[in-house]
Enzyme design. Structure first.
Site, PDB file in Angstrom:
ATOM      1  N   CYS A   1       0.809  -1.229   0.000  1.00 30.56           N
ATOM      2  CA  CYS A   1       0.000   0.000   0.000  1.00 30.56           C
ATOM      3  C   CYS A   1       0.836   1.270   0.000  1.00 30.56           C
ATOM      4  O   CYS A   1       0.280   2.366  -0.002  1.00 30.56           O
ATOM      5  CB  CYS A   1      -0.938   0.003   1.198  1.00 30.56           C
ATOM      6  SG  CYS A   1      -0.101   0.332   2.759  1.00 30.56           S
TER       7      CYS A   1
ATOM      8  N   CYS B   1       1.351  -4.105   8.693  1.00 32.20           N
ATOM      9  CA  CYS B   1       1.148  -2.732   8.237  1.00 32.20           C
ATOM     10  C   CYS B   1      -0.213  -2.262   8.742  1.00 32.20           C
ATOM     11  O   CYS B   1      -1.227  -2.905   8.491  1.00 32.20           O
ATOM     12  CB  CYS B   1       1.193  -2.694   6.713  1.00 32.20           C
ATOM     13  SG  CYS B   1       0.679  -1.108   6.028  1.00 32.20           S
TER      14      CYS B   1
ATOM     15  N   CYS C   1      11.949  -7.464  12.947  1.00 30.90           N
ATOM     16  CA  CYS C   1      12.570  -8.393  12.003  1.00 30.90           C
ATOM     17  C   CYS C   1      11.623  -8.535  10.818  1.00 30.90           C
ATOM     18  O   CYS C   1      10.556  -9.134  10.942  1.00 30.90           O
ATOM     19  CB  CYS C   1      12.794  -9.727  12.713  1.00 30.90           C
ATOM     20  SG  CYS C   1      13.649 -10.930  11.702  1.00 30.90           S
TER      21      CYS C   1
HETATM   22 ZN   LIG Z   1       0.540  -1.697   3.787  1.00 38.40          ZN
END
Ligand SMILES: [Zn+2]
Length: 129
Positions: free
Chosen positions: A50, A95, A118
């Site tokens: 995104c 995310c 990580c």
């Molecule tokens: Zn994203």
């Protein structure tokens, strides 16, 4: 923040097979295989799904694990969830904008945060400063 929500089919069409497998199917790339584990450019790492900003290059450090590692994320960019798969207690990081699987968070990083994000290289793109 506006969420970006797409179906698995839409993501599959947008992403490489490797990125789809990691980001949308919670896969893990082989260590030392990715584009960014040893990358030292200055700039901003973004979500491959995104384009949301995730990590600044000055928070990246060499963890020796073969995955790009950061001690801090861009504020509000990351969602943490408990992951008890594989018989381990870990914290999965996503995310916040599109829920892409990015990697895991460990409490053994360097100062000043003592955190180690990580992250799979394939879940990132890099924007040079
Ligand atoms: Zn994203």
């Amino acid at each position: 923040m506006n969420k970006i929500l797409k179906s698995k089919t839409e993501w599959r069409e947008q992403l490489t097979p490797e990125a789809f497998s990691v980001c949308r199917m919670h896969g893990t790339e082989a260590p030392f295989s990715g584009e960014f584990y040893d990358y030292k450019g200055e700039g901003l790492y973004r979500c491959v799904c995104c384009n949301a900003p995730l990590f600044e290059s000055d928070t990246k450090f060499d963890s020796g694990t073969g995955w790009p590692s950061y001690f801090e994320s861009v504020e509000g960019a990351i969602t943490e969830i408990k992951d008890n798969s594989l018989g381990m207690e870990r914290v999965e990081v996503l995310c916040s904008t599109c829920d892409a699987h990015l990697g895991h968070l460990f409490p053994d990083g360097p100062e000043p945060t003592n955190l180690r994000y990580c992250i799979n290289s394939v879940s990132l793109t890099f924007e040079e400063k």
